[in-house]
Design a protein around this motif. Structure first.
Motif, PDB file in Angstrom:
ATOM      1  N   GLU A   1       0.855  -1.184   0.000  1.00 63.72           N
ATOM      2  CA  GLU A   1       0.000   0.000   0.000  1.00 63.72           C
ATOM      3  C   GLU A   1       0.894   1.239   0.000  1.00 63.72           C
ATOM      4  OE1 GLU A   1      -2.759  -1.074  -0.578  1.00 63.72           O
ATOM      5  OE2 GLU A   1      -3.564  -2.501   0.864  1.00 63.72           O
ATOM      6  N   TYR A   2       0.358   2.337  -0.503  1.00 62.96           N
ATOM      7  CA  TYR A   2       1.111   3.579  -0.518  1.00 62.96           C
ATOM      8  C   TYR A   2       0.217   4.701   0.006  1.00 62.96           C
ATOM      9  CZ  TYR A   2       4.267   7.261  -2.130  1.00 62.96           C
ATOM     10  OH  TYR A   2       5.124   8.334  -2.181  1.00 62.96           O
ATOM     11  N   GLN A   3       0.630   5.333   1.084  1.00 67.82           N
ATOM     12  CA  GLN A   3      -0.140   6.390   1.730  1.00 67.82           C
ATOM     13  C   GLN A   3      -1.526   5.878   2.129  1.00 67.82           C
ATOM     14  OE1 GLN A   3      -0.062   9.556  -1.173  1.00 67.82           O
ATOM     15  NE2 GLN A   3       2.106   9.956  -0.886  1.00 67.82           N
ATOM     16  N   SER A   4      -1.629   4.603   2.353  1.00 70.06           N
ATOM     17  CA  SER A   4      -2.889   3.950   2.706  1.00 70.06           C
ATOM     18  C   SER A   4      -2.605   2.883   3.752  1.00 70.06           C
ATOM     19  CB  SER A   4      -3.540   3.313   1.481  1.00 70.06           C
ATOM     20  OG  SER A   4      -3.811   4.279   0.483  1.00 70.06           O
ATOM     21  N   THR A   5      -3.536   2.694   4.674  1.00 68.06           N
ATOM     22  CA  THR A   5      -3.350   1.755   5.769  1.00 68.06           C
ATOM     23  C   THR A   5      -3.513   0.319   5.274  1.00 68.06           C
ATOM     24  OG1 THR A   5      -4.313   3.405   7.241  1.00 68.06           O
ATOM     25  CG2 THR A   5      -4.086   1.156   8.091  1.00 68.06           C
TER      26      THR A   5
ATOM     27  N   THR B   1       4.854   0.014   4.075  1.00 69.51           N
ATOM     28  CA  THR B   1       3.983  -1.113   4.403  1.00 69.51           C
ATOM     29  C   THR B   1       4.630  -1.987   5.458  1.00 69.51           C
ATOM     30  OG1 THR B   1       3.114  -1.093   2.133  1.00 69.51           O
ATOM     31  CG2 THR B   1       2.726  -3.081   3.436  1.00 69.51           C
ATOM     32  N   ARG B   2       5.897  -2.257   5.287  1.00 69.35           N
ATOM     33  CA  ARG B   2       6.629  -3.106   6.236  1.00 69.35           C
ATOM     34  C   ARG B   2       6.672  -2.476   7.628  1.00 69.35           C
ATOM     35  NH1 ARG B   2      11.126  -5.685   8.307  1.00 69.35           N
ATOM     36  NH2 ARG B   2      11.721  -7.635   7.266  1.00 69.35           N
ATOM     37  N   ALA B   3       6.923  -1.170   7.666  1.00 70.09           N
ATOM     38  CA  ALA B   3       7.013  -0.485   8.960  1.00 70.09           C
ATOM     39  C   ALA B   3       5.680  -0.536   9.698  1.00 70.09           C
ATOM     40  CB  ALA B   3       7.455   0.962   8.750  1.00 70.09           C
ATOM     41  N   PHE B   4       4.593  -0.300   8.983  1.00 70.68           N
ATOM     42  CA  PHE B   4       3.283  -0.352   9.626  1.00 70.68           C
ATOM     43  C   PHE B   4       3.045  -1.723  10.247  1.00 70.68           C
ATOM     44  CE2 PHE B   4      -1.182  -1.375   9.769  1.00 70.68           C
ATOM     45  CZ  PHE B   4      -1.780  -0.233  10.279  1.00 70.68           C
ATOM     46  N   LEU B   5       3.303  -2.773   9.480  1.00 66.65           N
ATOM     47  CA  LEU B   5       3.032  -4.129   9.959  1.00 66.65           C
ATOM     48  C   LEU B   5       3.902  -4.491  11.152  1.00 66.65           C
ATOM     49  CD1 LEU B   5       2.887  -5.777   6.441  1.00 66.65           C
ATOM     50  CD2 LEU B   5       0.922  -5.395   7.953  1.00 66.65           C
TER      51      LEU B   5
ATOM     52  N   TYR C   1      -3.443   1.530  19.244  1.00 72.93           N
ATOM     53  CA  TYR C   1      -4.009   2.667  18.506  1.00 72.93           C
ATOM     54  C   TYR C   1      -3.265   3.956  18.871  1.00 72.93           C
ATOM     55  CZ  TYR C   1      -7.408   5.951  16.580  1.00 72.93           C
ATOM     56  OH  TYR C   1      -7.996   6.962  15.866  1.00 72.93           O
ATOM     57  N   ASP C   2      -3.058   4.164  20.151  1.00 76.20           N
ATOM     58  CA  ASP C   2      -2.374   5.388  20.588  1.00 76.20           C
ATOM     59  C   ASP C   2      -0.930   5.431  20.099  1.00 76.20           C
ATOM     60  OD1 ASP C   2      -4.689   6.156  21.863  1.00 76.20           O
ATOM     61  OD2 ASP C   2      -4.034   5.532  23.863  1.00 76.20           O
ATOM     62  N   PHE C   3      -0.297   4.267  20.008  1.00 74.92           N
ATOM     63  CA  PHE C   3       1.073   4.207  19.502  1.00 74.92           C
ATOM     64  C   PHE C   3       1.131   4.469  17.998  1.00 74.92           C
ATOM     65  CE2 PHE C   3       4.491   1.642  17.542  1.00 74.92           C
ATOM     66  CZ  PHE C   3       5.594   2.224  18.153  1.00 74.92           C
ATOM     67  N   MET C   4       0.181   3.934  17.253  1.00 77.38           N
ATOM     68  CA  MET C   4       0.209   4.019  15.794  1.00 77.38           C
ATOM     69  C   MET C   4      -0.316   5.354  15.269  1.00 77.38           C
ATOM     70  SD  MET C   4       1.412   1.007  14.778  1.00 77.38           S
ATOM     71  CE  MET C   4       0.865   0.657  13.101  1.00 77.38           C
ATOM     72  N   LYS C   5      -1.241   5.967  15.988  1.00 78.02           N
ATOM     73  CA  LYS C   5      -1.914   7.147  15.462  1.00 78.02           C
ATOM     74  C   LYS C   5      -0.969   8.276  15.067  1.00 78.02           C
ATOM     75  CE  LYS C   5      -5.676  10.404  16.307  1.00 78.02           C
ATOM     76  NZ  LYS C   5      -6.783  10.814  17.209  1.00 78.02           N
ATOM     77  N   PRO C   6       0.009   8.658  15.887  1.00 80.55           N
ATOM     78  CA  PRO C   6       0.887   9.765  15.465  1.00 80.55           C
ATOM     79  C   PRO C   6       1.686   9.460  14.199  1.00 80.55           C
ATOM     80  CG  PRO C   6       1.111   9.316  17.819  1.00 80.55           C
ATOM     81  CD  PRO C   6       0.337   8.183  17.239  1.00 80.55           C
ATOM     82  N   ARG C   7       1.903   8.185  13.942  1.00 77.58           N
ATOM     83  CA  ARG C   7       2.726   7.790  12.799  1.00 77.58           C
ATOM     84  C   ARG C   7       1.910   7.600  11.521  1.00 77.58           C
ATOM     85  NH1 ARG C   7       4.561   5.952  17.527  1.00 77.58           N
ATOM     86  NH2 ARG C   7       6.787   5.660  17.890  1.00 77.58           N
ATOM     87  N   TYR C   8       0.678   7.115  11.650  1.00 78.82           N
ATOM     88  CA  TYR C   8      -0.045   6.635  10.469  1.00 78.82           C
ATOM     89  C   TYR C   8      -1.473   7.162  10.329  1.00 78.82           C
ATOM     90  CZ  TYR C   8       3.737   3.194  10.776  1.00 78.82           C
ATOM     91  OH  TYR C   8       4.972   2.587  10.856  1.00 78.82           O
ATOM     92  N   ALA C   9      -1.938   8.019  11.199  1.00 80.42           N
ATOM     93  CA  ALA C   9      -3.354   8.416  11.167  1.00 80.42           C
ATOM     94  C   ALA C   9      -3.750   9.142   9.895  1.00 80.42           C
ATOM     95  CB  ALA C   9      -3.680   9.287  12.375  1.00 80.42           C
ATOM     96  N   ASP C  10      -2.777   9.724   9.168  1.00 82.33           N
ATOM     97  CA  ASP C  10      -3.130  10.424   7.936  1.00 82.33           C
ATOM     98  C   ASP C  10      -3.218   9.479   6.741  1.00 82.33           C
ATOM     99  OD1 ASP C  10      -0.383   9.941   7.988  1.00 82.33           O
ATOM    100  OD2 ASP C  10       0.115  11.739   6.841  1.00 82.33           O
ATOM    101  N   TRP C  11      -2.952   8.200   6.939  1.00 78.60           N
ATOM    102  CA  TRP C  11      -3.104   7.224   5.865  1.00 78.60           C
ATOM    103  C   TRP C  11      -4.579   6.873   5.686  1.00 78.60           C
ATOM    104  CZ3 TRP C  11       1.249   2.943   6.101  1.00 78.60           C
ATOM    105  CH2 TRP C  11       2.504   3.563   5.943  1.00 78.60           C
ATOM    106  N   VAL C  12      -4.980   6.675   4.446  1.00 77.96           N
ATOM    107  CA  VAL C  12      -6.369   6.347   4.123  1.00 77.96           C
ATOM    108  C   VAL C  12      -6.828   5.112   4.904  1.00 77.96           C
ATOM    109  CG1 VAL C  12      -7.913   5.624   2.257  1.00 77.96           C
ATOM    110  CG2 VAL C  12      -6.181   7.378   1.836  1.00 77.96           C
ATOM    111  N   ILE C  13      -8.064   5.112   5.344  1.00 78.36           N
ATOM    112  CA  ILE C  13      -8.795   4.063   6.083  1.00 78.36           C
ATOM    113  C   ILE C  13      -8.083   3.596   7.358  1.00 78.36           C
ATOM    114  CG2 ILE C  13     -10.145   3.308   4.070  1.00 78.36           C
ATOM    115  CD1 ILE C  13      -8.453   0.751   3.968  1.00 78.36           C
ATOM    116  N   PHE C  14      -7.351   4.500   8.005  1.00 78.81           N
ATOM    117  CA  PHE C  14      -6.668   4.131   9.248  1.00 78.81           C
ATOM    118  C   PHE C  14      -7.661   3.686  10.314  1.00 78.81           C
ATOM    119  CE2 PHE C  14      -5.088   5.387  13.477  1.00 78.81           C
ATOM    120  CZ  PHE C  14      -3.927   4.627  13.545  1.00 78.81           C
TER     121      PHE C  14
END
Length: 317
Positions: free
Chosen positions: A186-190, A237-241, A266-279
């Protein structure tokens, strides 16, 4: 439920792009909606993932007809999820191709997945009545790898490893170094990981990196038009997973319950990835699957419309 369930609040129209990657490859994208890849040979066209309904597929067909009059002979299902497969009937293809693992998943859970995803994505399935009765069944299956000749253009269909599902398939144009990756990338997407293999997926991404693709159609997000963008998508993608699974696995090791782990993750991931689509859509499903895998459930449990709602109330209620 404090948040709107899944993507029920996502009702705004998306801007579609149909971009040329080469004389033989095009990307149909729409601001984080599921992508479709188009591969054109001298004799035939292959469509990689079909959109959610035949009505949505008509826009893909219209754009294909702007660049070629060749028949759409093949459809490739990169995996079994409903938003990828239920537009298939619109194309009139001679063959619908999928990995044998994907076929087996359709047999096992296709009906439940259809009902589940229709409930999650009201905008994508607003023309649900245009879907023919039953499921989208592959007419041709393979294990590992097969090659399709579209007329002076060979397309390699490959299972590189488990990740988004156990049946994930890519389409690869080796001479042009163009890849249609499905939801493995994925790119710029959750990444949606409700049916994933968290411990396998990063290694599968490493294998994809070894292809040294110069262009890519990811599962969601804009077309990738350079090797640098491809590397960025693979790394993201790898970093998110790995971030998500690491957080969930630590919570399991500490003996915490699922809801506590969900809030902390959720609290850990939100600052890093919340702007990705369908987070917000993906996180409850992703953490639920990661929790199952971390507690010894190797294979994903089947999502049903009822299980979706029950899980959402538990974690977001």
């Amino acid at each position: 439920m404090s948040k709107q369930f899944a993507s029920q609040g996502d009702l705004e129209e998306k801007e579609v792009a149909f971009e040329k990657l080469s004389d033989n490859a095009y990307a149909y994208t729409a601001e984080g909606d599921p992508n479709t890849g188009v591969i054109i040979g001298d004799e035939a066209v292959m469509v990689v993932d079909t959109q959610a309904t035949p009505v949505m597929a008509q826009d893909v067909i219209r754009r294909i007809r702007e660049v070629t009059d060749k028949p759409v002979k093949y459809i490739l299902l990169s995996h079994y999820h409903a938003v990828r497969v239920f537009g298939a009937s619109a194309y009139g293809a001679q063959e619908i191709i999928a990995s044998r693992d994907t076929y087996d998943l359709i047999v096992e859970r296709g009906e439940q997945d259809k009902a589940s995803e229709i409930g999650r994505f009201p905008r994508l399935f607003r023309a649900v009545e245009s879907i023919p009765p039953g499921l989208t069944w592959p007419t041709m299956t393979f294990k590992g790898e097969m090659t399709v000749d579209l007329g002076n253009l060979e397309v390699k269909l490959m299972q590189v490893g488990r990740g988004h599902t156990k049946g994930d398939t890519i389409a690869w144009l080796p001479e042009q170094r163009i890849m249609m990756a499905g939801d493995l990338v994925e790119y710029q997407s959750t990444p949606y990981a409700g049916d994933a293999y968290f411990r396998d997926w990063p290694q599968t991404l490493d294998r994809l990196a070894d292809f040294n693709a110069e262009k890519m159609v990811p599962g969601r997000g804009p077309a990738l038009k350079s090797a640098a963008q491809v590397r960025q998508a693979l790394a993201g993608t790898r970093a998110f997973l790995t971030d998500l699974y690491g957080c969930v696995n630590s919570g399991v090791a500490a003996g915490k319950d699922l809801k506590t782990i969900y809030r902390e993750t959720y609290d850990f991931m939100k600052p890093r990835y919340a702007d990705w689509v369908i987070f917000d859509h993906c996180m409850p499903f992703d953490v639920s699957r990661a929790y199952d895998e971390a507690t010894g459930h190797e294979h994903p449990r089947i999502w049903t419309a009822e299980r979706d709602i029950e899980m959402w109330k538990q974690l977001e209620g």
